[in-house]
Every structure is written in structure tokens, then in C-alpha cells.
Design a protein around this motif. Structure first.
Motif, PDB file in Angstrom:
ATOM      1  N   ASP A  84       0.875  -1.058  -0.039  1.00 49.69           N
ATOM      2  CA  ASP A  84      -0.108  -0.066  -0.125  1.00 49.69           C
ATOM      3  C   ASP A  84       0.795   1.197  -0.007  1.00 49.69           C
ATOM      4  OD1 ASP A  84      -2.282  -1.555   0.188  1.00 49.69           O
ATOM      5  OD2 ASP A  84      -2.702  -1.251   2.373  1.00 49.69           O
ATOM      6  N   HIS A  94      -1.995   0.315  -4.513  1.00 51.76           N
ATOM      7  CA  HIS A  94      -2.217  -0.871  -4.005  1.00 51.76           C
ATOM      8  C   HIS A  94      -1.847  -2.118  -4.979  1.00 51.76           C
ATOM      9  CE1 HIS A  94      -3.898  -4.491  -1.336  1.00 51.76           C
ATOM     10  NE2 HIS A  94      -4.619  -4.852  -2.240  1.00 51.76           N
ATOM     11  N   TYR A 165      -4.992  -5.260   2.604  1.00 51.11           N
ATOM     12  CA  TYR A 165      -4.355  -3.936   2.632  1.00 51.11           C
ATOM     13  C   TYR A 165      -3.496  -3.979   3.998  1.00 51.11           C
ATOM     14  CZ  TYR A 165      -7.709  -2.783  -1.175  1.00 51.11           C
ATOM     15  OH  TYR A 165      -8.278  -2.432  -2.151  1.00 51.11           O
TER      16      TYR A 165
END
Length: 337
Positions: A84, A94, A165
Motif C-alpha cells: 500500500d 495497492h 491491505y
């Protein structure tokens, strides 16, 4: 301009060492002795110890471009791997993959004008190396300042499983909220009986967070877990004498009929940790008891981690502020009771 190892070290958090290896930049969050311990005792843990969990590049620059090549390897129980990248407080990229059919890639970004803060969160689940990290010629590169030092010890949840993430794992949300300089030495599958503490201080933290117990509960007798937890906290408190300890007890997991034995184990572990002066955060209050918050019944999703972090912050804010105040008073030569 291509950043050298000397340039990269001061802008990288979450490591004990950064080295050149086969033309790449390699990152380590464990000492050589700790790695040797895992190499001799558990091949899977040895791989996980080389993963880049919670490693972060954090700096301010006026460069209008950013590029690098990355490669991943040493997968253990997870193959997904993502970066990220944030410009100021906005995620702008991302990138990664779910499988090891993709083992590397290139990042080429155009950035805005003027000075901006850049954060690059590394994959939690792979050994990650970089090459040719490049900014505009003559660009400023200013490391972000951090206020407190923390050592974080835990299992897979604290390593970051299963945040798609990586910036949204509870540890990475926590280190950003409290502006921490830190090393996250968590290992998926680890427990109190792991013996990785050894006899060496790996850093000089202002506080230590321990988040262990679920693997112990799931795999070993109650009395053995109690003995190992006592030994763990004893070693830790002796090695880091006078350093505040924070224990996050196991969170709820979605397993049929586990409530009674899990609650008993949580209560026991909290009692053991308290006997060594640890501040207790009751893990069963952190993530909603809803299987939809979990990827597999044990590991939070990104949504689960968000819930975890928000409830954790409500319990940590005052404590971290007190630790910060104590550090400032010591630095100013004041007597701290």
C-alpha cells in the motif's frame, strides 16, 4: 536519483537491520540469533521470521516521481502479498497478487508537486526485497520523526494475517496513530512456548506489547500454557526491566463450543501477565463476535482489523499518553515516581 542503502535506512521503520543482498535491499526484523533459533526449531517459523510484516518506508519529499522493483519469496501459510502506498493521507497504489504466480513487479508513480509525505507499507506475508528505488535527481528526502519506541510481540494476527491491505492491519494502524518507531516481531503460529526471547535485548523500547495465547489454547494443555506464559513474562520483564508491558489477551474466534475453555485460558493469561505488572487489554472485547469479521474464523478481515483497532485505541490512548509524558519528563531530568 537511485537511493543508496545509506539513504534508505533512516526512512524505513520496523526493521533491526537493512542490508544489501545479491544486488537487492533486504530487510530484517529479527536478530541473527533469533533467526538461527527458528532455523533450528521450526522451518515454517524461520520463513515467517523473514517476512516484512509492518515494515514501512515513511518520508517527506518534493520528488514528482517514485519507482522501484520488488520481489517476494519464502511464502509459508499465506501467498497473498500487497504493497500500500500513500501520498499524504491518500492511498494512491495497492499492488501485489494473491498467488505466487506473480513473484515481483515494478512500481512507477507520478506524484504531486511540492513537499508531500510518502508511506510505503510492505507485504506481511512474504520476504520482500527492493531494487532501484529511485526519486527525481536532487529531490529532498526527509525521514518522518517518531516519538515513542515500541517492541511488538505476537502471533499471526499481530503479524497481519489476513489484511489484504497491509496498511489496515491493527498494528500498522496503531503505529501510525501513536507515531511509533517500532519493530513487530510477530510470527504466525507462535505462542508462549516459542523461546525466541532468548537472552538479548533487540532494541530499547519505551513499552512492549504482547499479543499471544490463541495458539497455546488451541494446541496444548492448560497447565502447560500457564507454565510457559509465566516463564515468558518472567524472562521478558527481566530482560527489559522497568519497561512498561501491555498484554492483549486472545480475541474471540469462531469455533464451535470453544467459549468456556477459551474464556478460562484468557482469564488465566491475564492473571499471569498482571503478576508481572503488565497492563491488561481484554481481547474478547476488541473484535465483534461475528464470523463476518473474520477471513477464516480466526484471522480478522480488513473490516475486522478496523474494529479491532478502534476498540484498542479507546483503551490505549491514555496509557500511551502517560508513557509519552514519562519519557519527556525523564528527558528533561525530572524525577519520575
Amino acid at each position: 536519483m537511485k537511493l543508496t542503502l545509506k539513504d534508505i535506512k533512516p526512512i524505513t521503520l520496523g526493521t533491526l537491520d537493512i542490508t544489501e543482498c545479491d544486488g537487492n535491499v533486504c530487510f530484517s526484523r529479527f536478530t541473527d540469533n533469533q533467526l538461527e533459533h527458528y532455523k533450528n526449531t521450526n522451518e515454517s517459523f524461520y520463513k515467517k521470521a523473514k517476512h516484512t510484516a509492518s515494515i514501512l518506508m515513511d518520508f517527506t519529499t518534493d520528488s514528482e516521481t517514485l519507482s522501484f522493483h520488488y520481489e517476494v519469496s519464502e511464502a509459508a501459510t499465506r501467498t497473498l502479498h500487497y504493497f500500500d502506498i500513500y501520498e499524504n493521507d491518500m492511498m494512491i497504489l495497492h499492488i501485489g497478487a494473491d498467488t505466487l504466480e506473480v513473484t515481483g513487479g515494478d512500481v512507477n508513480l507520478k506524484l504531486g508537486r511540492g513537499m508531500k509525505r510518502i508511506r510505503i507499507y510492505f507485504p506481511f506475508s512474504q520476504k520482500t526485497v527492493l531494487r532501484d528505488f529511485t526519486l527525481d535527481d536532487g529531490a529532498a528526502v526527509i525521514a518522518s520523526e517518531r516519538q515513542l519506541d515500541a517492541l511488538i510481540l505476537g502471533d499471526s494476527i499481530t503479524q497481519g494475517y489476513d489484511a489484504r491491505y497491509p496498511s489496515l492491519s491493527y498494528v500498522n494502524l496503531m503505529t501510525e496513530r501513536y507515531n511509533l518507531n517500532y519493530v513487530n516481531q510477530s510470527i504466525g503460529g507462535e505462542g508462549f512456548g516459542g523461546g525466541v526471547i532468548g537472552g538479548e535485548r533487540v532494541c530499547d523500547p519505551d513499552f512492549i506489547i504482547v499479543a499471544l495465547g490463541i495458539n497455546d489454547w488451541a494446541s496444548r494443555p492448560f497447565d502447560t500454557v500457564e507454565r510457559d506464559a509465566d516463564d515468558y513474562f518472567k524472562k521478558l520483564s527481566e530482560l527489559y526491566e522497568g519497561t512498561p508491558l501491555i498484554f492483549i489477551s486472545p480475541i474471540w474466534i469462531n469455533r464451535e463450543g470453544n467459549d468456556t475453555s477459551l474464556i478460562a485460558t484468557v482469564e488465566m493469561l491475564e492473571s499471569v501477565a498482571s503478576s508481572y505488572g503488565a497492563h491488561i487489554i481484554h481481547g474478547l472485547d476488541l473484535v465483534p463476535h461475528d464470523k463476518g469479521m473474520y477471513s477464516d474464523g480466526t484471522h480478522p478481515t480488513d473490516l475486522g482489523f478496523n474494529e479491532y483497532a478502534n476498540r484498542l485505541f479507546a483503551r490505549l490512548d491514555g496509557l500511551v499518553e502517560l508513557i509519552k509524558k514519562t519519557k519527556e519528563e525523564k528527558a528533561n531530568g525530572l524525577t519520575v515516581l
